[in-house]
Design a protein around this motif. Structure first.
Motif, short mmCIF file in Angstrom:
data_model
loop_
_atom_site.label_atom_id
_atom_site.label_comp_id
_atom_site.label_asym_id
_atom_site.label_seq_id
_atom_site.Cartn_x
_atom_site.Cartn_y
_atom_site.Cartn_z
N MET A 138 -43.90 -12.30 -5.97
CA MET A 138 -44.58 -11.09 -6.46
C MET A 138 -44.07 -9.83 -5.76
O MET A 138 -44.10 -8.75 -6.34
CB MET A 138 -46.09 -11.22 -6.27
CG MET A 138 -46.71 -12.33 -7.10
SD MET A 138 -46.59 -12.03 -8.87
CE MET A 138 -48.01 -10.98 -9.13
N SER A 139 -43.57 -9.98 -4.53
CA SER A 139 -43.01 -8.80 -3.87
C SER A 139 -41.52 -8.65 -4.15
O SER A 139 -40.88 -7.73 -3.65
CB SER A 139 -43.26 -8.87 -2.35
OG SER A 139 -42.58 -9.97 -1.78
N CYS A 140 -40.97 -9.57 -4.96
CA CYS A 140 -39.54 -9.54 -5.27
C CYS A 140 -39.23 -9.07 -6.69
O CYS A 140 -38.10 -8.65 -6.97
CB CYS A 140 -38.92 -10.93 -5.08
SG CYS A 140 -38.90 -11.51 -3.37
N VAL A 141 -40.20 -9.17 -7.61
CA VAL A 141 -39.88 -8.94 -9.03
C VAL A 141 -39.28 -7.55 -9.27
O VAL A 141 -38.36 -7.41 -10.09
CB VAL A 141 -41.11 -9.16 -9.94
CG1 VAL A 141 -41.45 -10.62 -10.06
CG2 VAL A 141 -42.31 -8.36 -9.46
N LYS A 142 -39.77 -6.55 -8.57
CA LYS A 142 -39.24 -5.20 -8.80
C LYS A 142 -37.79 -5.10 -8.33
O LYS A 142 -37.02 -4.29 -8.84
CB LYS A 142 -40.09 -4.15 -8.09
CG LYS A 142 -40.14 -4.29 -6.58
CD LYS A 142 -40.96 -3.16 -5.97
CE LYS A 142 -41.04 -3.32 -4.45
NZ LYS A 142 -41.76 -2.20 -3.83
N HIS A 143 -37.39 -5.93 -7.38
CA HIS A 143 -36.01 -5.92 -6.89
C HIS A 143 -35.12 -6.79 -7.77
O HIS A 143 -33.92 -6.52 -7.87
CB HIS A 143 -35.98 -6.41 -5.44
CG HIS A 143 -36.85 -5.62 -4.53
ND1 HIS A 143 -36.51 -4.36 -4.09
CD2 HIS A 143 -38.07 -5.88 -3.99
CE1 HIS A 143 -37.47 -3.88 -3.31
NE2 HIS A 143 -38.43 -4.78 -3.24
N TRP A 144 -35.69 -7.79 -8.40
CA TRP A 144 -34.90 -8.62 -9.31
C TRP A 144 -34.61 -7.90 -10.62
O TRP A 144 -33.55 -8.10 -11.20
CB TRP A 144 -35.65 -9.92 -9.62
CG TRP A 144 -35.67 -10.90 -8.50
CD1 TRP A 144 -34.74 -11.06 -7.52
CD2 TRP A 144 -36.70 -11.87 -8.22
NE1 TRP A 144 -35.11 -12.06 -6.66
CE2 TRP A 144 -36.31 -12.57 -7.07
CE3 TRP A 144 -37.90 -12.20 -8.85
CZ2 TRP A 144 -37.08 -13.60 -6.53
CZ3 TRP A 144 -38.67 -13.22 -8.31
CH2 TRP A 144 -38.27 -13.91 -7.16
#
Length: 700
Positions: free
Chosen positions: A62-68
């Motif tokens: 959930m803390s990675c989706v914006k970076h993916w």
């Protein structure tokens, strides 16, 4: 390089991201705690030190989706095939280094975080309003500084990773605790995410997704030990330190007086630091002088204005103590009860077999929202990229509510008195103040013989049961009478048609041009690669099409919910957006359709699509006509309603006898092959000129 700055992004995905200011504090004040590391080298060292334990990184997804999500276009509804390819490349990079990934997703918004969740939803509404204002003014996508993730991105990321063969876990509480516990219990190489709470948990190393260079597998590792040295604390102090700075349990508003006291007495104040940095240093200085004991914590609780619940501070500290760990701040006989708090919460579902299966499917990311409904009768949905100024298109929460009411009925099954328990909905849409949940009453779908029991839908086998599952699914969208025609289509196409027919019935402002755009989208998308879609360039962006893109993607999540409730008549993979939707391609089809382009241009000159295009339109219009909904032509030109002027612009749209599309009354879906979308046999379809003349259809 994977690194991108998203510091100003809207955060749709989690109600909080750790302790306010701590991540920046570590970078500015404790640079020694930020170590650049090579994950390949660390994996090799892990293999040497732990020959029986392969290197595993647990990912706080959930803390990675914006970076993916790195496709250039983000405002049009999502570049889903591009995104799927990005996730695949991400996984391959770690696999090449022999590193296994385990992905964790938040499965709930906990009650203690609800106020913060609501606060962020209203902030997101303001950000979305600014995005739409920009699009209307400049007719293009805003810059990355206004970036917000496409609607439902975390939901579909979960299923994407699962489809790519990854272990994907949906939590029974917010993810950070379960991520930290998994990392500790399974001797993981580290945690990958961007949440400063991982500096507080005494677990495996914490790696930054924000600083990750995927091509080299180099990132920053944040060291708890070095942070403690800089603060003059021990690892034991960190849970109390975090709680006294304000976290998900202890509100910051209760701590202002305490912070002021610490600032007055602190020798660490520095005029070169901002107030928050000085507060962090002052609080650390204060607690470094306290004996590590339960009595010290009780003294703090007596001193702080905690209101009616004097145990808030204890709860805050305890929230960081993982299974098997002990803390001097907490009494030894108090055991951590955080792990899987919903196990006993079965008020909405008394059948243990059904409840257990729903729970297992939830954890394994195999269903969608079902466990939340069966466990506590509550469901939440965050913001969507919807234009609050467009009153012709209702919020997606309202569009799909009738379908959800049928789904609730399937799940909850009426009691002896024929009544259903209500479901509490927290859905974000314009006009909803979110002061309390909306109490939604389930509505039984119209199925001859009644709705099958959940036991039948979930556990029974055989061809008759498969038909019951399919019919029940369709009944949730008022399409139970169209089963034979829909089953003749390929599964992704059948599901999209189901969604499109429901949408056209529910939203009276949708026009023939909108229908043309949606049908052209689904037909032209097939066979296009991620690279082809990435190369598609838009001269401008239409705000109404942006809104419709978000509505259709949220509709796909409604299909997921219905599919999960009805025992999976479809494979979940068939309901994914990369099978049926692309934001830029929809924008292109929408703009061309409303400008009045020819069918040939709309379908990119692919003659094999002409008859399927007509047949699908005929089917949707026939379904709508049965519900007394006539789909009118309403071209908008360059984004505005233009009426007859648009027809003069393109004479192909001129109709002397009607302004709506009236489909044939007999079945034209037989010519639409499940296998290859090509017409079969000698019957001419609705695209044939003689057919159009016979039924007085418009030139399309």
């Amino acid at each position: 390089m994977f690194k991108t700055d998203f510091s100003n992004c809207c955060e749709f995905w989690r109600s909080a991201m750790g302790i306010k200011g701590l991540q920046g504090f570590v970078a500015r004040v404790c640079p020694d705690a930020c170590r650049t590391v090579d994950l390949r080298e660390m994996a090799e060292k892990h293999r040497i030190d732990h020959p029986d334990s392969p290197p595993v990184i647990v990912v706080d997804a959930m803390s990675c989706v914006k970076h993916w999500y790195t496709p250039e276009s983000w405002v049009c509804g999502g570049q889903w095939r591009e995104y799927l390819a990005i996730l695949e490349d991400f996984i391959k990079a770690f696999m090449a280094a022999g590193i296994k990934l385990v992905f964790y997703f938040d499965g709930v918004v906990e009650e203690k975080k609800l106020d913060e969740w609501i606060k962020r939803r209203f902030q997101n509404n303001k950000e979305i309003a600014r995005i739409f204002q920009f699009i209307k003014t400049h007719r293009k996508q805003p810059g990355r500084e206004m970036f917000t993730i496409p609607s439902a991105l975390p939901t579909f990321t979960r299923f994407a990773l699962k489809s790519l063969g990854q272990k994907t876990v949906c939590t029974l509480q917010e993810a950070d605790f379960e991520v930290a516990a998994y990392g500790l219990q399974h001797n993981c190489m580290g945690i990958l995410g961007q949440d400063s709470d991982y500096l507080i948990y005494n677990t495996c190393p914490y790696f930054s997704i924000e600083k990750l260079h995927l091509d080299r597998l180099v990132t920053v590792m944040y060291s708890r030990e070095d942070l403690c040295r800089a603060l003059g604390l021990s690892l034991t102090h960190l849970p109390l330190f975090a709680s006294l700075l304000g976290n998900d349990v202890v509100p910051e508003s209760l701590l202002e007086g305490f912070w002021q006291k610490c600032l007055v007495t602190s020798p660490c104040r520095n005029s070169g630091y901002n107030r928050r940095t000085n507060i962090l240093l002052a609080v650390a200085n204060y607690i470094s002088k306290l004996p590590c004991s339960y009595s010290s914590l009780k003294h703090l609780e007596d001193m702080l204005p905690l209101g009616s619940d004097k145990t808030l501070l204890s709860q805050g500290v305890e929230s960081y103590i993982l299974p098997g760990q002990h803390s001097p701040w907490i009494l030894p006989n108090i055991t951590n009860c955080q792990m899987f708090p919903l196990q006993q919460q079965t008020a909405m579902c008394q059948d243990k077999e059904i409840f257990q299966l729903a729970k297992e499917q939830h954890i394994q990311s195999e269903n969608y929202t079902i466990f939340n409904i069966l466990s506590n009768g509550e469901i939440k949905c965050s913001n969507s990229l919807e234009d609050e100024c467009d009153r012709e298109i209702p919020g997606q929460a309202l569009i799909y509510r009738p379908a959800r009411q049928h789904i609730y009925s399937v799940l909850l099954e009426s009691g002896k008195d024929g009544d259903y328990p209500v479901v509490k909905e927290w859905f974000v849409y314009f006009g909803n103040p979110l002061r309390q949940p909306e109490l939604i009453k389930p509505v039984q779908p119209s199925i001859p013989g009644g709705t099958p029991s959940l036991k039948t839908l979930w556990f029974a086998k055989g061809p008759d049961v498969e038909k019951q599952r399919y019919r029940t699914f369709l009944a949730c969208f008022h399409l139970q009478d169209e089963m034979e025609e829909l089953q003749a289509l390929e599964a992704p196409l059948a599901a999209f048609c189901c969604l499109l027919a429901y949408l056209m019935m529910q939203v009276s402002s949708l026009s023939l041009e909108d229908l043309n755009a949606f049908v052209a989208l689904i037909l032209c998308l097939k066979g296009k690669s991620a690279a082809q879609l990435a190369g598609l360039q838009l001269a401008q962006v239409d705000s109404r099409a942006v809104h419709l893109g978000a509505v259709i993607v949220r509709g796909l999540t409604t299909l997921l919910m219905a599919n999960s409730a009805c025992g999976f008549p479809f494979r979940m993979d068939d309901l994914m957006p990369w099978e049926v939707f692309d934001g830029k391609l929809f924008q292109e089809k929408y703009q061309r359709s409303h400008r009045g382009c020819s069918m040939e241009e709309l379908l990119e000159g692919n003659e094999s699509l002409y008859t399927p295009f007509q047949n699908l339109k005929s089917f949707i219009c026939k379904v709508c006509m049965a519900k007394k909904r006539i789909i009118q032509s309403r071209p908008r030109g360059n984004g505005f309603f233009t009426g007859t002027r648009q027809r003069e612009y393109n004479p192909r749209f001129q109709q002397t006898h009607r302004s709506s599309f009236v489909p044939p009354y007999h079945n034209q879906m037989r010519g639409f092959s499940r296998r290859n979308h090509q017409p079969q046999g000698r019957e001419y379809g609705s695209g044939h000129p003689d057919y159009r003349r016979r039924f007085h259809l418009p030139p399309w």
